[in-house]
Scaffold this motif. Structure first.
Motif, short mmCIF file in Angstrom:
data_model
loop_
_atom_site.label_atom_id
_atom_site.label_comp_id
_atom_site.label_asym_id
_atom_site.label_seq_id
_atom_site.Cartn_x
_atom_site.Cartn_y
_atom_site.Cartn_z
N UNK A 282 0.82 -1.21 0.00
CA UNK A 282 0.00 0.00 0.00
C UNK A 282 0.86 1.27 0.00
N UNK A 283 1.96 1.23 0.70
CA UNK A 283 2.84 2.39 0.75
C UNK A 283 3.33 2.76 -0.65
N UNK A 284 3.73 1.73 -1.39
CA UNK A 284 4.20 1.99 -2.75
C UNK A 284 3.07 2.55 -3.61
N UNK A 285 1.88 1.97 -3.49
CA UNK A 285 0.73 2.44 -4.28
C UNK A 285 0.45 3.91 -4.00
N UNK A 286 0.45 4.29 -2.74
CA UNK A 286 0.13 5.68 -2.39
C UNK A 286 1.23 6.64 -2.84
N UNK A 287 2.46 6.15 -2.93
CA UNK A 287 3.56 6.99 -3.44
C UNK A 287 3.50 7.14 -4.95
N UNK A 288 3.15 6.05 -5.63
CA UNK A 288 3.25 6.04 -7.08
C UNK A 288 2.01 6.60 -7.77
N UNK A 289 0.85 6.53 -7.15
CA UNK A 289 -0.39 6.97 -7.81
C UNK A 289 -0.32 8.42 -8.28
N UNK A 290 0.17 9.37 -7.46
CA UNK A 290 0.23 10.76 -7.94
C UNK A 290 1.07 10.93 -9.20
N UNK A 291 2.06 10.06 -9.40
CA UNK A 291 2.88 10.16 -10.60
C UNK A 291 2.07 9.90 -11.86
N UNK A 292 1.11 8.98 -11.79
CA UNK A 292 0.25 8.72 -12.94
C UNK A 292 -0.62 9.94 -13.26
N UNK A 293 -1.05 10.63 -12.21
CA UNK A 293 -1.86 11.83 -12.43
C UNK A 293 -1.01 12.95 -13.03
N UNK A 294 0.21 13.08 -12.55
CA UNK A 294 1.12 14.09 -13.12
C UNK A 294 1.40 13.79 -14.58
N UNK A 295 1.60 12.52 -14.89
CA UNK A 295 1.87 12.12 -16.27
C UNK A 295 0.65 12.40 -17.15
N UNK A 296 -0.55 12.17 -16.60
CA UNK A 296 -1.77 12.44 -17.36
C UNK A 296 -1.91 13.93 -17.66
#
Length: 535
Positions: free
Chosen positions: A247-261
């Motif tokens: 879960x820690x990794x998911x919460x760290x990485x999810x904003x990166x997908x939004x930034x990329x979008x």
């Protein structure tokens, strides 16, 4: 015997080239193709070319000898592609064999090298790619920093002496924006004094290697750093039981997908999945058996999604999958297929057999105003709806239609065989949210005089370095001086001895290069990686 083999392949290439260069309106008869393949089969068998004989035999099986039909050029290319590919590989077999360069896969570690010494870039890239790793290079620190964030390498090799920005400044920029992620950073420099080394370590370097570089020691160090990263990722970011991200990794990485979008418009889908009636499994068969189910479920999902997809254990029996560049319907179809397969899997506990299903909710991020929290809640609401409607199903309460984006892809090469191979590779690629508009040109003039050369949309350009009239370097210069220069991502194809051309190409702004003769599988992986970077 060798003379006869070379003559046969030379004749095959000539006939293939003649057919591939025909005007699109002209046809080739089935009888002509049949005679061609029949001749190859007989000669190949006689001079002990078993592989060629087998290819021609398989192709003959697809033809009706008595047919009066004709072949359009596109259909003929598709029919004969195995022979086209084989002919190219045979022609360059000796050079490829000497190189002994393994084909890469999409899971190979990605190493980035930043150095304004082009000869050093070429040397290190060749050495590291012989290990099966992927390597991207740049001599421009500003462009390289952007490339770092876009491609997220597994290891960074950085020279101190760079134009416009020195290596310390680049390292500082990367550390400031990327401090939560462990990516080994290795400084290299002719300056090997104590102060330079201390400064490098203070700025965030994990290692310091002085020039001139001892290649054997260098490779061992890089290998060790990549192993350390793998161990670190597993210990900090991997769920101990299921061996998928936590879960820690998911919460760290999810904003990166939004930034990329927001930056590139790269749509993606989020799915929350939950094992149905899992409490019943624990109560009936015990928590140890429940752990077995969780582990096998997580590994089942991991092994049946793409390498670019991301699965994380969110908590308990709940998991999250991120599907990059995937629209809502495609994500739902994939999950429906997985539910169907997993539900047939049998678990055994003390001679009792049981099965488990799962439910899923999907949300596709297609609006810049949506936040990660809101997107996750939408996917969670869809999961609730799937459970309300009976479980073992996928639901999405989101109603949206997504229009695909265009990506221009142009191939410029004077060799019809290479143009055909590259075109077929590109046509085989699947990017669900993007349409590849592929065009091929036999020279730079015809491309530069085309409308697409001036279009202000993303453009992937594959460019041969050596061509008659106008070579690839001249084309690259004109492209990079155009008003739409920022639209282009350029992959150069160069000869093995063209180190000067490679240096010039990188300085002019080429994003990567591949030396001829190329390994076809390796080239496809590299092209996919560059296209995904554009997207």
């Amino acid at each position: 015997m060798e003379k006869y083999k070379n003559t046969l392949y030379r004749n095959i290439k000539k006939q293939l080239s003649d057919w591939l260069e025909l005007d699109k309106t002209k046809m080739v008869t089935t009888n002509e193709v049949h005679r061609f393949l029949h001749s190859i089969k007989g000669t190949a068998g006689t001079i002990e070319l078993g592989g060629l004989m087998l290819i021609s035999e398989n192709l003959l099986g697809k033809l009706d000898e008595d047919s009066d039909g004709v072949w359009k050029q596109d259909d003929l290319e598709n029919l004969l592609f195995a022979l086209i590919e084989h002919t190219y590989e045979y022609e360059h077999f000796a050079e490829v064999e000497i190189k002994e360069k393994p084909a890469h896969d999409t899971q190979a570690p990605l190493i980035q090298i930043i150095d304004d010494d082009i000869s050093m870039l070429i040397l290190l890239k060749d050495i590291l790619e012989e290990k099966g790793w992927m390597v991207i290079t740049s001599s421009d620190p500003v462009k390289a920093t952007k490339q770092y964030f876009e491609m997220q390498p597994d290891c960074l090799i950085l020279d101190i002496q760079l134009p416009t920005k020195d290596g310390y400044q680049v390292l500082q920029d990367i550390q400031f924006h990327n401090e939560k992620y462990f990516i080994p950073k290795i400084m290299i420099s002719i300056q090997n004094d104590k102060q330079s080394r201390i400064k490098a370590y203070k700025m965030g370097a994990d290692d310091f290697i002085s020039k001139p570089i001892d290649i054997e020691e260098f490779v061992v160090k890089i290998e060790r750093h990549i192993q350390r990263k793998k161990i670190f990722d597993q210990s900090v970011l991997i769920d101990e039981l299921t061996q998928v991200y936590n879960r820690r990794f998911f919460e760290d990485v999810l904003p990166r997908y939004f930034q990329d979008f927001k930056r590139n418009g790269n749509l993606f889908s989020i799915s929350i999945i939950d094992l149905d009636h899992f409490k019943r499994v624990n109560d009936t068969y015990g928590h140890a058996m429940g752990d077995v189910v969780l582990l096998e479920f997580a590994q089942f999902i991991k092994n049946n999604i793409r390498s670019s997809d991301l699965i994380c254990r969110y908590g308990g029996e709940e998991f999250v999958i991120i599907f990059p560049q995937t629209a809502n319907e495609e994500a739902r179809n994939k999950l429906t297929e997985l539910i169907k397969i997993f539900s047939t899997k049998s678990f055994t506990y003390e001679q009792q057999h049981f099965s488990v299903s799962f439910s899923a909710g999907v949300y596709t991020v297609h609006d810049e105003s949506i936040t990660p929290k809101e997107a996750f809640e939408e996917a969670d609401s869809s999961l609730y709806e799937a459970k309300r409607l009976g479980r073992a199903r996928v639901e999405s309460i989101q109603k949206t239609s997504i229009k695909k984006k265009y990506l221009n892809v142009s191939v410029i090469d004077d060799d019809i065989i290479i143009r055909t191979i590259l075109t077929k590779i590109l046509q085989s690629m699947d990017f669900p949210l993007y349409d590849l508009h592929i065009a091929v040109y036999e020279d730079g003039d015809s491309f530069l005089n085309s409308n697409r050369a001036n279009e202000n949309i993303a453009h992937f350009l594959i460019l041969d370095g050596v061509m008659p009239t106008m070579d690839g370097i001249d084309v690259l210069k004109k492209v990079k001086k155009g008003s739409n220069a920022d639209c282009f991502t350029v992959l150069m194809l160069t000869g093995r001895k063209s180190s000067g051309d490679i240096a010039t190409a990188l300085k002019l702004g080429a994003d990567d290069y591949v030396t001829k003769p190329f390994n076809i599988t390796d080239l496809q992986v590299r092209m996919e990686r560059l296209i995904k970077k554009i997207m």
